[in-house]
Enzyme design. Structure first.
Site, short mmCIF file in Angstrom:
data_model
loop_
_atom_site.label_atom_id
_atom_site.label_comp_id
_atom_site.label_asym_id
_atom_site.label_seq_id
_atom_site.Cartn_x
_atom_site.Cartn_y
_atom_site.Cartn_z
N SER A 97 -1.20 5.01 -4.26
CA SER A 97 -0.69 3.84 -4.99
C SER A 97 -1.78 2.86 -5.39
CB SER A 97 0.41 3.18 -4.16
OG SER A 97 1.07 2.20 -4.89
N ASP A 233 -0.57 -0.26 -11.33
CA ASP A 233 -1.32 0.14 -10.14
C ASP A 233 -1.73 1.61 -10.31
OD1 ASP A 233 1.17 1.33 -9.70
OD2 ASP A 233 1.05 1.10 -7.53
N ASP A 235 -0.68 4.54 -9.40
CA ASP A 235 0.29 5.60 -9.73
C ASP A 235 1.39 5.12 -10.67
OD1 ASP A 235 1.41 3.98 -7.72
OD2 ASP A 235 2.67 5.60 -6.97
N ASP A 237 3.84 3.04 -10.57
CA ASP A 237 5.22 2.69 -10.25
C ASP A 237 5.39 1.16 -10.27
OD1 ASP A 237 3.83 2.19 -7.91
OD2 ASP A 237 5.32 3.11 -6.58
MG MG Z 1 2.26 2.34 -6.60
#
Ligand code: MG
Length: 441
Positions: A97, A233, A235, A237
């Protein structure tokens, strides 16, 4: 054995928790969990260690009898969405992340596109401990590959269009968004300037989209006269926004704007206990109601499903749009931000129209073995304060003057206190009172 899963999957430093040997075991455990059969979608973010860990995880899944579809570098929400859409039995994304590049981890997804629940994670931990051997040679699985980025983009483009064109600066942090976000926004008719959008494992900025890491984006938006700046960020999400004046919008206020956009009369919106009350102001003014849940995206997703919510989100920019799917989705979040700007108002105008609250956050040292007793003390105090008390996550008291949240940290010897209100004096006095109660032996 100590717990492997934290608040968002397995996470740790390369060579420690993020090691090929553990990922091999996690792959075998996931295969047993799935009955030693079925198809699993496996992807990763842009970290240097991603391929090595993915290979180990895939090896474990194959040894456990699963078929693996490798999807390469993709944002976490794309993997979650396609796990459901393509009818896979589970999904796994190798990512840490927003953590620095020496970290990595993995997060598992169910066939319905939702993150593994704490119960499912506990089962995987139990299976890892049992060290399953794998299936006999003739039942070992096989791999295939798929390019799911166009599948996801196609679905988004079939559902959304923009009434006008916007100039947008997109900062992907050299993360997984690099391969999709700038292209998708161009397909939607935007003029896109991309920053840090080469998918290397060496970020041009720190991966957590905090204002202190977004100077390039803030300057870029001003310099190029853009309508909006967007940052993800590692990844993707999570998403944050920069207004046309080059200022990163406060997370609580951006959350409220998006929640408002997704609320019609009678709708339910989910947020966590630590988000500002500004979300209630916006959602209730549109005839909706807010349900508050534990901190963490899995808690938000579970509550969205339970309450048939129209939206669920956290102040950090993890937003769930349950009509599309139940994973926090920064890519979809950026499309919704552009839909908000279709009103013709600038982001700074929309932001400044929202009510202002002062918020103060403090932490008090507390050894692990004293946390329960001190929290009990806080609960007794809270019940005497005359407000509405909730113990969904820590102790939260809601009063006409504002609200107080006291939560023990899950990872450190600390208790965290948040106080929000309209009056500085009330906030200061309340904070002093809570700190005094917690600090007393
Ligand atoms: Mg993330």
């Amino acid at each position: 054995m100590s717990r492997l899963f934290g608040t968002s999957g397995v996470r740790g430093l390369w060579g420690e928790r993020a090691s090929p040997s553990l990922f091999l075991e996690l792959g075998k455990a996931l295969a047993v969990h799935l009955g030693n059969s079925g198809r699993v979608l496996v992807g990763r973010d842009t970290r240097t260690t991603g391929e090595a860990l993915q290979a180990a995880l895939v090896s474990g899944l194959l040894a456990g009898g699963c078929k693996v579809i490798q999807v390469g570098v993709v944002p976490t929400p794309v993997l979650a969405f396609c796990t459901k859409l393509l009818g896979a039995d589970a999904g796994a994304i190798v990512t840490a992340s927003h953590n620095p590049p020496q970290y990595n981890g993995v997060k598992f997804w169910s066939a319905d596109g939702m993150a593994f629940t704490p119960e499912e994670e506990r089962r995987i931990e139990d299976l890892v401990e049992k060290n399953p051997k794998g299936v006999e040679w003739s039942k070992v699985g096989e791999t295939g590959e798929a390019n799911i980025l166009p599948v996801y983009s196609g679905e988004i483009l079939s559902r959304f269009s923009l009434g006008r064109s916007f100039k947008v600066v997109v900062d992907c942090g050299n993360g997984a968004a690099s391969l999709i976000a700038p292209h998708l926004l161009r397909e939607l008719g935007c003029e896109v300037i991309s920053l840090h959008s080469h998918p290397s494992g060496f970020p041009g900025r720190e991966l957590e989209p905090l204002p202190s890491n977004l100077q390039h984006l803030e300057e870029g938006v001003k310099q190029w006269g853009a309508d909006l700046g967007i940052a993800y960020d590692g990844d993707a999400d999570r998403v944050v926004a920069v207004d046309e004046k080059g200022r990163t919008v406060e997370g609580d206020k951006l959350l409220a704007l998006v929640a408002g956009q997704e609320t019609k009369k009678g709708d339910t919106v989910v947020t966590t206990v630590d988000a500002s009350r500004v979300i209630e102001d916006v959602v209730e003014s549109r005839g909706g109601r807010v349900v508050r849940t534990k901190v963490g995206d899995v808690s938000v997703a579970l509550a969205c499903r339970e309450h048939c919510a129209s939206f669920g989100g956290e102040e950090c920019g993890a937003w769930i749009f349950p009509k599309i799917h139940l994973a926090p989705d920064g890519i979809l979040g950026s499309v919704v931000l552009l839909k908000i700007l279709e009103s013709g108002k600038s982001l700074s105008q929309l932001w400044e129209e929202l009510p202002n609250y002062a918020i103060r956050r403090e932490k008090v040292y507390c050894p692990e073995n004293e946390k329960a007793e001190r929290m009990e003390r806080i609960l007794q105090t809270a019940e005497k304060m005359g407000g509405e008390v909730s113990t969904v996550d820590g102790v939260r008291v809601s009063m006409p003057e504002g609200w107080i949240l006291v939560r023990p940290s899950g990872t450190e010897p600390l208790i965290r206190i948040t106080v929000e209100g309209k009056e500085e004096k009330w906030i200061r006095e309340t904070m002093e009172k809570i700190v005094r109660i917690l600090a007393t032996k």
